[in-house]
Design a protein around this motif. Structure first.
Motif, mmCIF file in Angstrom:
data_model
loop_
_atom_site.group_PDB
_atom_site.id
_atom_site.type_symbol
_atom_site.label_atom_id
_atom_site.label_comp_id
_atom_site.label_asym_id
_atom_site.label_seq_id
_atom_site.Cartn_x
_atom_site.Cartn_y
_atom_site.Cartn_z
ATOM 1 N N LEU A 1 0.436 -1.635 0.127
ATOM 2 C CA LEU A 1 0.119 -0.319 0.055
ATOM 3 C C LEU A 1 0.827 1.508 -0.117
ATOM 4 O O LEU A 1 1.774 1.507 0.399
ATOM 5 C CB LEU A 1 -1.007 -0.170 1.344
ATOM 6 C CG LEU A 1 -1.986 -0.995 1.443
ATOM 7 C CD1 LEU A 1 -2.530 -0.997 2.452
ATOM 8 C CD2 LEU A 1 -2.781 -1.314 0.343
ATOM 9 N N ASP A 2 0.701 2.510 -0.623
ATOM 10 C CA ASP A 2 1.259 3.853 -0.548
ATOM 11 C C ASP A 2 0.940 4.448 1.077
ATOM 12 O O ASP A 2 0.303 4.027 2.419
ATOM 13 C CB ASP A 2 0.563 4.569 -1.478
ATOM 14 C CG ASP A 2 -0.556 5.007 -1.185
ATOM 15 O OD1 ASP A 2 -1.010 5.273 -0.425
ATOM 16 O OD2 ASP A 2 -0.892 4.917 -2.472
ATOM 17 N N LEU B 1 -6.420 13.851 3.289
ATOM 18 C CA LEU B 1 -5.366 13.160 3.934
ATOM 19 C C LEU B 1 -3.589 13.244 3.164
ATOM 20 O O LEU B 1 -2.951 13.826 3.891
ATOM 21 C CB LEU B 1 -5.451 11.697 3.949
ATOM 22 C CG LEU B 1 -4.137 10.881 4.872
ATOM 23 C CD1 LEU B 1 -5.052 11.371 6.540
ATOM 24 C CD2 LEU B 1 -4.959 9.741 4.824
ATOM 25 N N ALA B 2 -4.064 12.778 1.964
ATOM 26 C CA ALA B 2 -2.464 13.140 1.289
ATOM 27 C C ALA B 2 -1.699 14.820 1.267
ATOM 28 O O ALA B 2 -0.705 14.676 1.917
ATOM 29 C CB ALA B 2 -2.494 12.596 0.134
ATOM 30 N N GLN B 3 -2.793 15.531 1.305
ATOM 31 C CA GLN B 3 -2.413 17.098 1.641
ATOM 32 C C GLN B 3 -2.056 17.249 2.836
ATOM 33 O O GLN B 3 -1.135 17.848 3.075
ATOM 34 C CB GLN B 3 -3.824 17.897 1.227
ATOM 35 C CG GLN B 3 -2.872 19.380 1.308
ATOM 36 C CD GLN B 3 -4.192 20.691 0.999
ATOM 37 O OE1 GLN B 3 -5.261 20.309 0.740
ATOM 38 N NE2 GLN B 3 -4.055 21.505 0.872
ATOM 39 N N LYS B 4 -3.008 16.950 4.359
ATOM 40 C CA LYS B 4 -1.687 16.952 5.626
ATOM 41 C C LYS B 4 -0.813 16.433 5.273
ATOM 42 O O LYS B 4 -0.200 16.760 6.364
ATOM 43 C CB LYS B 4 -3.028 16.188 6.478
ATOM 44 C CG LYS B 4 -3.317 16.444 7.775
ATOM 45 C CD LYS B 4 -4.088 17.478 8.119
ATOM 46 C CE LYS B 4 -4.296 17.334 9.657
ATOM 47 N NZ LYS B 4 -4.870 17.224 11.276
ATOM 48 N N PRO C 1 2.769 11.046 -0.050
ATOM 49 C CA PRO C 1 2.659 10.597 0.471
ATOM 50 C C PRO C 1 1.902 9.212 -0.767
ATOM 51 O O PRO C 1 1.228 8.592 -0.533
ATOM 52 C CB PRO C 1 1.428 11.308 0.975
ATOM 53 C CG PRO C 1 1.172 12.752 -0.226
ATOM 54 C CD PRO C 1 2.701 12.753 -0.159
ATOM 55 N N SER C 2 2.595 8.820 -2.212
ATOM 56 C CA SER C 2 1.476 8.198 -3.136
ATOM 57 C C SER C 2 2.602 7.361 -3.540
ATOM 58 O O SER C 2 2.368 6.681 -3.857
ATOM 59 C CB SER C 2 0.954 9.343 -4.122
ATOM 60 O OG SER C 2 2.492 9.820 -5.177
ATOM 61 N N ARG C 3 3.827 7.022 -2.618
ATOM 62 C CA ARG C 3 4.605 6.191 -2.710
ATOM 63 C C ARG C 3 4.481 4.898 -2.230
ATOM 64 O O ARG C 3 3.725 4.908 -0.927
ATOM 65 C CB ARG C 3 6.289 6.992 -2.328
ATOM 66 C CG ARG C 3 6.536 7.895 -2.680
ATOM 67 C CD ARG C 3 8.059 8.812 -3.359
ATOM 68 N NE ARG C 3 9.459 7.154 -3.144
ATOM 69 C CZ ARG C 3 10.568 6.541 -2.702
ATOM 70 N NH1 ARG C 3 10.333 7.663 -2.070
ATOM 71 N NH2 ARG C 3 11.186 5.403 -3.092
ATOM 72 N N LEU D 1 10.487 2.072 -0.019
ATOM 73 C CA LEU D 1 10.702 3.442 0.583
ATOM 74 C C LEU D 1 11.995 2.357 1.492
ATOM 75 O O LEU D 1 11.875 1.546 1.717
ATOM 76 C CB LEU D 1 10.290 3.939 1.720
ATOM 77 C CG LEU D 1 8.438 4.360 0.920
ATOM 78 C CD1 LEU D 1 8.020 5.425 2.152
ATOM 79 C CD2 LEU D 1 8.870 5.133 0.054
ATOM 80 N N SER D 2 12.996 3.393 1.222
ATOM 81 C CA SER D 2 14.353 3.119 2.446
ATOM 82 C C SER D 2 13.885 2.789 4.536
ATOM 83 O O SER D 2 12.752 3.300 4.925
ATOM 84 C CB SER D 2 15.210 3.519 2.671
ATOM 85 O OG SER D 2 14.908 4.699 3.526
#
Lengths: 360, 504
Positions: free
Chosen positions: B94-95, B113-116, B130-132, B137-138
């Motif tokens: 999931l992102d 939420l993404a903006q927050k 937020p969209s990765r 991710l490391s």
């Protein structure tokens, strides 16, 4: 609140006590079910568990006990090896059918040659047939990572159609006046799997089952392969680190369980069943899964569980005929046995604590 | 400063062990408070009580002056307590925004939420898209997701459990700036660690736990690291001794080893080259998840290498399985003790058979010699001071330190030519860790080549002759360990994963 607490080590006492507890719980719940069906619960339980061994017609039932237990134990021993390693052969019923067809085909091909070599050849063919049928899910799993549960299960239905086609076609008795089904091995002594001691139900398949129990016991307790089987089931990563080749293990476990199921089929078709017929298989391959788990995947446990389940079969049939219990009620009764076993199994690894709820 | 959280006489006992014994401590508003202690000292139990995961047997808590007894984490969160766990609970597939939404009671619309997330992450210098996908991710970035998840709740108290164990030195700097910003805004931070130098850098106060008891509170900026360590351990620490090693033959050489990762979210090994000499300790550092497991697997034989890339005493061994490598003397001890280096539900005797069959001749004609296996297990227990009732004990009944001593001892007693260990002292108490490091150095002194893969830089500096770092499956060229600075090490470990801090 009741809470479950993980034991630091699995309890030895409970791993022996849970099967007994499960049998008792099954008797109680089964008794309630029989009572709800309007039957006397005590008499029903007695008819199932007591009469076949000690009742009036026990002389007949006792022989049946080994006849039914033999294939169950033989198949369950093979399955238990795979189950311990986390390899789930659900299609023993199919391997049983194919083993029976291959073994019977060899016997029928030699008809009416009267030689001591015929029966051993049939045994080899039976084992080989089951082995090859089990290799289909095995090789698919190793090469393409397919799920052996699904493949082995679906192959049961394929095997059933092959069985029907054999009973109606290639193996049909040429002197059978057009009726479906093969020649009966009772009339071909060289290929007949006769009772070794009359009236006991002891035939070569039962002997094979006992040998399989000993073989599996030694394998698991002493041999490196048995150690690897247990290791792969408990800790797959540790197994790879320990040098276990997962592909080889999958093929070994599926191959052994297929060969033993095939043997069970051969001994059944050449003995108690007598011939290849459309409805030759009666579900031993599926019931053996229950036997394997009821016996805690332990060879001695499987021996006892096979006898117990055979008893419920025989007693169940007796209860159907003498008390008029529906067949579905007997099947539900057998299902309860597995259900309760798995439920009380929790006690082996967990202890029950009464008190406040905790999250550690 | 006013008192934010006041713990009075907290006691929590489990069957056979008192995890917390009459622990009292005070956390003030706007301070960074360190909670120090060895594994098993009771740090986790204490914070679980604050976070509502465990109920104390006795004792009381006050939060902002009011009685505080959270029945579950939700209640603790509602009061203003947030926690970043050591092990992340994130879904790889999931992102970032979806993962954060999953942990919320009333998640807003995804776009809001993404903006927050973007706002908060920029405000605190922890840039995050937020969209990765989490899987891409490391470890450091995953930790940011967990931190931002907490910050979205506007906590008054933020609990952080060993946050720097997955970070490079540069990422630690970024994290500390964020924590300092939070402190300046009045948020209190309870910082759990056993890394003394960081605590001296960051924290205002330190409370030290030993065997479940509060053994003292101090100002870490004044106290020396050694004094705090000895308070933690309760004894004078033993520093491993080592002799300088003379240049000898090459025992193992990797030539541009490249192996694709067996799992979707693993790290592929790319072009790894090094050699290690007899009697030498090669330390391999790096942030978790940069190929450590894959490299261990490639060396142990669980992963096969392409031809010509792994040479042992001049022979190509890349295609050998684990037991064939044991045969020639290449032994390994993986990081995960339970489930990889040892089978949790098997006895110590059975776990001796796990790796010892070949070199200790524990099987003849395929039949296990259980007597010999038991003797070997006993030899390991005696030789490495493993505290256990006996060889019949199952592996998971041992404490982390004891099991680790068993796992390392099992390999060392097989007299390896080359020994590979991954995280030899992870989660092990200081005394056991010192014993394990000493055993590795002794083994090197006897002429074995040793490869230590670890995320503990202090450990690597202490025992390595040469040092190299893994970064996204690539290995920096090994350099002599003596005289390396923290900055140089950080650059070898890949800096801050190309993510610039946004602190001004």
């Amino acid at each position: 609140m009741i809470a479950l607490e993980k034991r630091p080590e699995p309890s030895k006492l409970w791993s022996w006590a849970t099967p007994i507890l499960a049998v008792i719980a099954t008797m109680i719940a089964g008794g309630l079910m029989f009572a709800a069906l309007g039957k006397d619960p005590v008499e029903s339980i007695r008819t199932i568990f007591w009469d076949p061994i000690f009742g009036e017609f026990a002389f007949y039932y006792r022989g049946q006990l080994l006849i039914k237990a033999g294939p169950l134990i033989l198949i369950a021993i093979g399955l238990s090896l795979g189950f311990r390693a986390g390899i789930w052969n659900i299609g023993a019923e199919g391997q049983y059918i194919i083993g029976a067809i291959c073994g019977a085909a060899v016997g029928l091909a030699f008809y009416p040659w009267d030689s001591f070599i015929v029966f051993p050849l049939m045994i080899l063919a039976g084992a080989l047939g089951g082995f090859l049928w089990a290799m289909i899910p095995g090789i698919l799993r190793v090469k393409f990572n397919t799920n052996e549960i699904l493949v082995s299960l679906l192959l049961v239905y394929v095997a059933e159609f092959i069985l029907a086609s054999m009973a109606l076609g290639a193996l049909k008795n040429p002197d059978g006046a057009g009726f479906p089904g093969s020649r009966n091995f009772r009339s071909y002594p060289a290929a007949y799997n006769e009772e070794i001691i009359t009236g006991t139900g002891m035939h070569w398949g039962v002997v094979a089952a006992f040998i399989a129990v000993i073989f599996a016991y030694v394998l698991l307790a002493r041999h490196l392969m048995g150690f690897q089987i247990k290791l792969a089931g408990q800790a797959p990563r540790a197994a790879r680190f320990g040098g276990v080749n997962p592909s080889r293990l999958i093929l070994f476990c599926l191959g052994i369980s297929g060969a033993l199921a095939g043997l069970a089929g051969l001994f059944e078709v050449s003995g108690p069943a007598g011939q290849i017929s459309i409805d030759f298989n009666v579900g031993y391959g599926f019931t053996a899964i229950i036997v394997a788990f009821l016996g805690r995947l332990h060879p001695i446990g499987i021996l006892l569980a096979g006898l117990l389940l055979a008893l419920t079969y025989i007693g169940g049939e007796a209860a159907q005929s003498s008390l008029g219990l529906p067949a579905a009620a007997i099947q539900a009764f057998q299902g309860m046995l597995l259900f309760f076993l798995l439920a009380v199994d929790v006690l082996t690894n967990f202890r029950i604590r009464f008190g406040k709820r905790e999250v550690a | 400063m006013s008192v934010l959280l006041n713990l009075k006489g907290l006691t929590k006992a489990y069957p056979g062990v008192v995890a917390n014994d009459d622990v009292s401590m005070v956390i003030k508003s706007g301070e960074v408070h360190a909670l120090l202690g060895e594994n098993g000292a009771g740090k986790s139990t204490l914070v679980k009580m604050i976070y509502g995961l465990v109920k104390p047997d006795s004792g009381t808590m006050e939060f902002s002056g009011a009685a505080f007894a959270p029945a579950e984490p939700r209640a603790a969160r509602a009061a203003g307590v947030a926690m970043v766990f050591q092990h992340f609970s994130l879904f790889d597939a999931l992102d970032v925004a979806e993962n954060i939404a999953l942990g919320m009671e009333n998640p807003p619309k995804m776009r809001d939420l993404a903006q927050k997330i973007t706002e908060v992450s920029n405000a605190y210098g922890l840039p995050l898209d937020p969209s990765r996908l989490i899987g891409d991710l490391s470890a450091g970035e995953r930790q940011r997701v967990e931190i931002i998840r907490c910050l979205l709740q506007n906590p008054k108290l933020l609990i952080m459990d060993e946050p720097t164990s997955v970070l490079t030195p540069q990422e630690v700097d970024i994290l500390f700036k964020t924590l300092e910003k939070l402190r300046s805004e009045g948020t209190s931070i309870l910082y759990i660690s056993h890394k003394l130098e960081e605590i001296r850098r960051l924290c205002d106060t330190a409370t030290i736990l030993r065997l479940g008891k509060n053994v003292g509170t101090c100002n870490p900026r004044i106290e020396t690291a050694r004094a705090m360590a000895e308070m933690m351990v309760g004894e004078v620490l033993h520093v491993p001794e080592r002799k300088p090693h003379a240049q000898t033959d090459v025992a193992l050489e990797l030539r541009s080893l490249s192996i694709p990762s067996p799992s979707a979210f693993g790290t592929s090994l790319k072009d790894i080259s090094f050699n290690v000499h007899r009697g030498e300790v090669l330390g391999i550092g790096g942030v978790a998840g940069n190929g450590q497991d894959e490299l261990t697997g490639a060396l142990s034989g669980e992963l096969k290498s392409p031809a010509g890339q792994m040479m042992f005493a001049g022979k190509d061994v890349g295609n050998l399985g684990p037991n064939a490598r044991r045969q020639i003397g290449l032994l390994a001890a993986p990081e995960e003790r339970l489930g990889h280096a040892a089978a949790p539900d098997m006895s110590l005797t059975e776990n001796a058979v796990l790796t010892g069959t070949v070199r200790k001749s524990l099987a003849q004609n395929g039949f296990v010699n259980w007597g010999a296996a038991r003797d070997f297990a006993q030899e390991v227990i005696d030789g490495f001071d493993v505290r256990t009732p006996g060889t019949h004990t199952v592996a998971r009944a041992l404490s982390g330190g004891n099991l680790q001593k068993y796992v390392i001892g099992r390999e060392i007693l097989q007299k390896p030519e080359v020994m590979v260990v991954n995280q030899p002292t992870w989660g092990v108490d200081a005394a056991a860790a010192a014993a394990i490091r000493q055993a590795l150095l002794d083994l090197a002194a006897e002429g074995a080549a040793i490869i230590v893969i670890s995320q503990d830089l202090d450990e690597l500096m202490e025992i390595s002759d040469r040092f190299a770092a893994l970064n996204e499956g690539r290995l920096s060229p090994p350099v002599p360990a003596a005289g390396l600075t923290v900055d140089q090490i950080g650059l070898m470990m890949g800096g801050a994963h190309d993510l610039e801090p946004m602190h001004e």
